[in-house]
Scaffold this motif. Sequence first.
Motif, mmCIF file in Angstrom:
data_model
loop_
_atom_site.group_PDB
_atom_site.id
_atom_site.type_symbol
_atom_site.label_atom_id
_atom_site.label_comp_id
_atom_site.label_asym_id
_atom_site.label_seq_id
_atom_site.Cartn_x
_atom_site.Cartn_y
_atom_site.Cartn_z
ATOM 1 N N PRO A 552 8.882 -16.733 8.057
ATOM 2 C CA PRO A 552 8.915 -18.199 8.018
ATOM 3 C C PRO A 552 10.344 -18.721 7.947
ATOM 4 O O PRO A 552 11.227 -18.108 7.378
ATOM 5 C CB PRO A 552 8.159 -18.538 6.740
ATOM 6 C CG PRO A 552 7.389 -17.308 6.410
ATOM 7 C CD PRO A 552 8.190 -16.170 6.906
ATOM 8 N N THR A 553 10.511 -19.860 8.548
ATOM 9 C CA THR A 553 11.774 -20.564 8.405
ATOM 10 C C THR A 553 11.459 -22.046 8.234
ATOM 11 O O THR A 553 10.435 -22.552 8.691
ATOM 12 C CB THR A 553 12.695 -20.340 9.611
ATOM 13 O OG1 THR A 553 13.963 -20.949 9.330
ATOM 14 C CG2 THR A 553 12.126 -20.981 10.876
ATOM 15 N N ARG A 630 9.412 -31.790 6.078
ATOM 16 C CA ARG A 630 9.793 -30.376 6.184
ATOM 17 C C ARG A 630 9.040 -29.781 7.369
ATOM 18 O O ARG A 630 7.882 -30.128 7.607
ATOM 19 C CB ARG A 630 9.397 -29.613 4.928
ATOM 20 C CG ARG A 630 10.100 -30.043 3.676
ATOM 21 C CD ARG A 630 9.388 -29.487 2.433
ATOM 22 N NE ARG A 630 9.199 -28.055 2.488
ATOM 23 C CZ ARG A 630 8.316 -27.366 1.783
ATOM 24 N NH1 ARG A 630 7.521 -28.034 0.940
ATOM 25 N NH2 ARG A 630 8.202 -26.068 1.873
ATOM 26 N N VAL A 631 9.674 -28.926 8.074
ATOM 27 C CA VAL A 631 9.029 -28.253 9.191
ATOM 28 C C VAL A 631 9.133 -26.745 8.923
ATOM 29 O O VAL A 631 10.225 -26.194 8.850
ATOM 30 C CB VAL A 631 9.690 -28.614 10.528
ATOM 31 C CG1 VAL A 631 9.014 -27.863 11.675
ATOM 32 C CG2 VAL A 631 9.614 -30.122 10.764
ATOM 33 N N ILE A 632 7.968 -26.143 8.759
ATOM 34 C CA ILE A 632 7.931 -24.713 8.444
ATOM 35 C C ILE A 632 7.303 -24.000 9.624
ATOM 36 O O ILE A 632 6.163 -24.297 10.005
ATOM 37 C CB ILE A 632 7.115 -24.464 7.169
ATOM 38 C CG1 ILE A 632 7.716 -25.252 5.993
ATOM 39 C CG2 ILE A 632 7.076 -22.978 6.849
ATOM 40 C CD1 ILE A 632 6.825 -25.284 4.776
ATOM 41 N N ALA A 633 8.029 -23.134 10.186
ATOM 42 C CA ALA A 633 7.541 -22.393 11.345
ATOM 43 C C ALA A 633 7.467 -20.920 10.997
ATOM 44 O O ALA A 633 8.269 -20.387 10.248
ATOM 45 C CB ALA A 633 8.458 -22.615 12.542
ATOM 46 N N GLN A 634 6.459 -20.249 11.578
ATOM 47 C CA GLN A 634 6.372 -18.807 11.368
ATOM 48 C C GLN A 634 5.476 -18.192 12.440
ATOM 49 O O GLN A 634 4.761 -18.866 13.144
ATOM 50 C CB GLN A 634 5.845 -18.479 9.987
ATOM 51 C CG GLN A 634 4.504 -19.096 9.660
ATOM 52 C CD GLN A 634 4.142 -18.856 8.219
ATOM 53 O OE1 GLN A 634 4.115 -17.729 7.754
ATOM 54 N NE2 GLN A 634 3.897 -19.929 7.484
ATOM 55 N N PRO B 241 8.175 -18.575 2.845
ATOM 56 C CA PRO B 241 9.206 -19.147 3.702
ATOM 57 C C PRO B 241 10.585 -18.959 3.083
ATOM 58 O O PRO B 241 10.729 -18.667 1.910
ATOM 59 C CB PRO B 241 8.827 -20.618 3.781
ATOM 60 C CG PRO B 241 8.025 -20.856 2.563
ATOM 61 C CD PRO B 241 7.291 -19.581 2.300
ATOM 62 N N ASP B 242 11.625 -19.115 3.932
ATOM 63 C CA ASP B 242 12.998 -18.908 3.485
ATOM 64 C C ASP B 242 13.322 -19.726 2.255
ATOM 65 O O ASP B 242 14.030 -19.285 1.363
ATOM 66 C CB ASP B 242 13.977 -19.262 4.606
ATOM 67 C CG ASP B 242 13.887 -18.233 5.723
ATOM 68 O OD1 ASP B 242 13.175 -17.218 5.530
ATOM 69 O OD2 ASP B 242 14.506 -18.468 6.764
ATOM 70 N N LYS B 243 12.750 -20.925 2.227
ATOM 71 C CA LYS B 243 13.074 -21.798 1.099
ATOM 72 C C LYS B 243 12.574 -21.185 -0.199
ATOM 73 O O LYS B 243 13.243 -21.196 -1.226
ATOM 74 C CB LYS B 243 12.460 -23.171 1.301
ATOM 75 C CG LYS B 243 12.767 -24.145 0.176
ATOM 76 C CD LYS B 243 12.143 -25.487 0.455
ATOM 77 C CE LYS B 243 12.452 -26.453 -0.709
ATOM 78 N NZ LYS B 243 11.844 -27.758 -0.495
ATOM 79 N N THR B 244 11.380 -20.612 -0.099
ATOM 80 C CA THR B 244 10.828 -19.977 -1.288
ATOM 81 C C THR B 244 11.697 -18.803 -1.722
ATOM 82 O O THR B 244 11.978 -18.593 -2.892
ATOM 83 C CB THR B 244 9.401 -19.497 -1.006
ATOM 84 O OG1 THR B 244 8.659 -20.595 -0.513
ATOM 85 C CG2 THR B 244 8.761 -18.945 -2.258
#
Lengths: 634, 255
Positions: A552-553, A630-634, B241-244
């Motif tokens: 994820p990013t 927020r945009v979370i892509a994976q 996720p990276d943030k986590t």
Amino acid sequence: MSARKQFFFRERVTEGELNAAFDDLENADHNLAADLGFTGVLANAVVSPHALVGDLTVDVSGPGILLDPQGARIFFSSLQNVSVAQDHNGVATAVSSAGHEKVVSVFVMFDRAVSDPRIDGNSVTVFFQQDEAFKFVVVQGAEAAAGSSVPPPLRADAILLADVTRRFGQGQIFAADISTARRQDALVVTGAPRSLRRGRTLEALSDLLSLYNAHVSGTVDRHPAAAIDYAGGGAWFDGVANPAATVEAQLDKIVTDLAAASGAAKLGAAATAGTPNALVAGSVKSQLDALLADINAHINNASGAHAASAIAYAGGGAWKDGTTNPAATVEAQLDKVVSDLTADAGAARVGTAARGNWLDGRANPAGVSVLAALTKIITDLSDQTAGADGAARIGAQASGSLASGSVRSQLDALGASAFRATVANVFTATQTFNGTADETAPALTTTPSVSNRRLLWDITGAPVTYHYRMYAGNQAFELTLNARWDGAQWIKDSTDFPSTKLVLTHAEFRLECDSARTSPFTDVWTSSLRIALSDGFFRSLDVNGNWTALGPTETYAGWEGRSPTGAQSFVGTAAAFRKVFPAVPSSITIVVLTSANIASGPTSFFPTVAGTGVSALPLSANTNTSFYARVIAQ
Amino acid sequence: MPIHTLTATPAPGRLIQVCAGCGATHTICLDRGGQKSKTGPFALEVGHTLVLAVDASAPVTLTIAASDFRELAHVTAAELAAKVNVTVPGVVATDDAGGLLLESATTGEASRLEVVGGTARTALGFATDGRADPCSSRPVLGQGFGAHRAPDPHVIALRRCNDCGANECLIRTLDCAAPELAGTHFAEHRKVVNALAEHCKASGWSHPELAELHAAETVRPVDLHTALSQGPVVLPPSPPPDKTLAAARAPRGPS
């Protein structure tokens, strides 16, 4: 006797009559010697090279006494020197051609020495005193090739003392140049094997007597056995005759007879009593045969010929340790030998020759017992003396990089070059740690567990003033520049530079920097770049600057403005991912943080590996509209 | 991780979604419209209302009474579901991982459930700002934007997560992930999403604007999970996720 003059009373004696009386007596004297043939050199007058410094003169020894061929007496009391460089005529005797020679003869002849001059009645001077005198006459022969020169003939008025050979270029007379072969001694008798050459009768007789005595005593001039007769004798024991012959022949016959195979049979032997064996009378041959038969019978006796106790041992030298070996029987001595050698001190009783030197040159001389030699081996090998220890005495073959030599030299080589666990080693050559062929076996290990961190490698970072260090941390591997851990904090080698640390843990890769110029500082580094690794993601940073990774990013999208006036007019923006996915992501989640005038969305549209569109439908047209998400892509 | 589990059998099938925004778990029926509250318990008040539109029926209002629950300030999803099930016809309410899942009792294209009003929306996490849920019906393949914009044939918009307000879009992917990515969550999720997309196509669950387009497609996803018809497909836990991750990475000691 001489002729006489009978002077008478009142006779008027004349001068001639008085002189004639002297002449008569002198003639009688001369005649006596001449008649006896007793002329020549009577004493001395020996010719020799001039003493001290040789030249062309010769010395004639004195006192010289001679009688000339007419019986006239010649006498000179002292040593005379005669030149042979010229003859009596004043002619030089030098040899004119090389390879030639000539013989110069030295004669002596009678002469008168007149003195006391007086004036007679006729006014004539008369020498009243006329003594006996002498003079040397030097005569030279003809020059001829060397070896063929002929000496001058003997003279009737003089006595030859010696012939002197002159050679071309000669400047000195040597003894070898002087020959007395023709010297006219008074008594010269030639013969073989002996000759006589003497001046006086007694001397000649003495020589003869000495020769005779020597002959009789056998010291010289012994008769040859061949010149002595043997009258013949009895036959040998075996009957072989010994007829008359010379002593030489008979001696040869005896030798021949006795040296022959039948020699022993020719010698008789009387009977000899004995027990258990006796010898009957016969020849030496018969008795030798009997003895041989007895001896062989004895020798062939396989056992029990003698008891060792019946054989005497005369005693011998002591053992090496001084234990004596006195006289005893052979039995007792053999028992003693065994006893002495099997005793604990046995090795001390046996000597040993010199052994080869140890490798370091230490000698192992003779003259010691086996025990001493063994003890010396132990002592020599256990020696711990510096420069002379046991290891220096033991050889060692070449092994690996070690040259052949002594154990000491190899230990020294190892000490100089090899690894020693408890000593700080400095390797100036490149070291290679290849490890084994087993891919799982480490080539190099550091085994103690790490509670906090352990400094593995400290590199002096010349020419800059800080070090590079490698640490094994607790579940981390660290490389530092300009930072040294003192157990509680980091110490900068130089406060002129920042400190950096690269950390690799089981979960992440981290670069940290402490840019402050103060030291020490805690383990909380002011700047840090961290890359998480343990989440199973794939990541790469390519040469085009693309950071490609799985997982994820999160990025951010926002839009704000007036909504469009048309129906179903969407507002939207793009959200670029913070990385590039290796393929298009299959999930994009948009978490709205705040929004205004949004009827639906925002949602994703047309995503790619690098980003996605974010679109929302406003509620009302021409209205302030916004969304931030927020945009979370994976 | 959006999809935790996907199953096509028994019909109509369902997927379990884990919200990428907050981690909440949601069950989404594949052929049934529905909505879900945030995770309870809920602080309700007497007189709170919730207006639900089910399928094509007229909206129905649910009113909260003091006697409905033991403790209004802490109403669980199960308690509330029980209330709904006896109060609102055509709705199947369940406790879904602590949240109230409201689904139409029907399946098919017309199956739909929308929260269109009510004073309890805030307490239950439903939007009050007029934003419509992107997926109040069954999930469909493709996203249409009307005549003004080209549709996106690859997006499957899921129901909003009312725990965090996130709108998740599953993306059908036609490119091919590198072989070395096989087995990774990234690749496996793509295959599951593509399988879901293929299932939607096969079931005719396309966005109305895209049904014809999907029917004419000749290209199929390469990364495709082929075991969907054989039973549930369960994906391993998704990495955060990276943030986590970044939040978890506080400055640390020597290790």
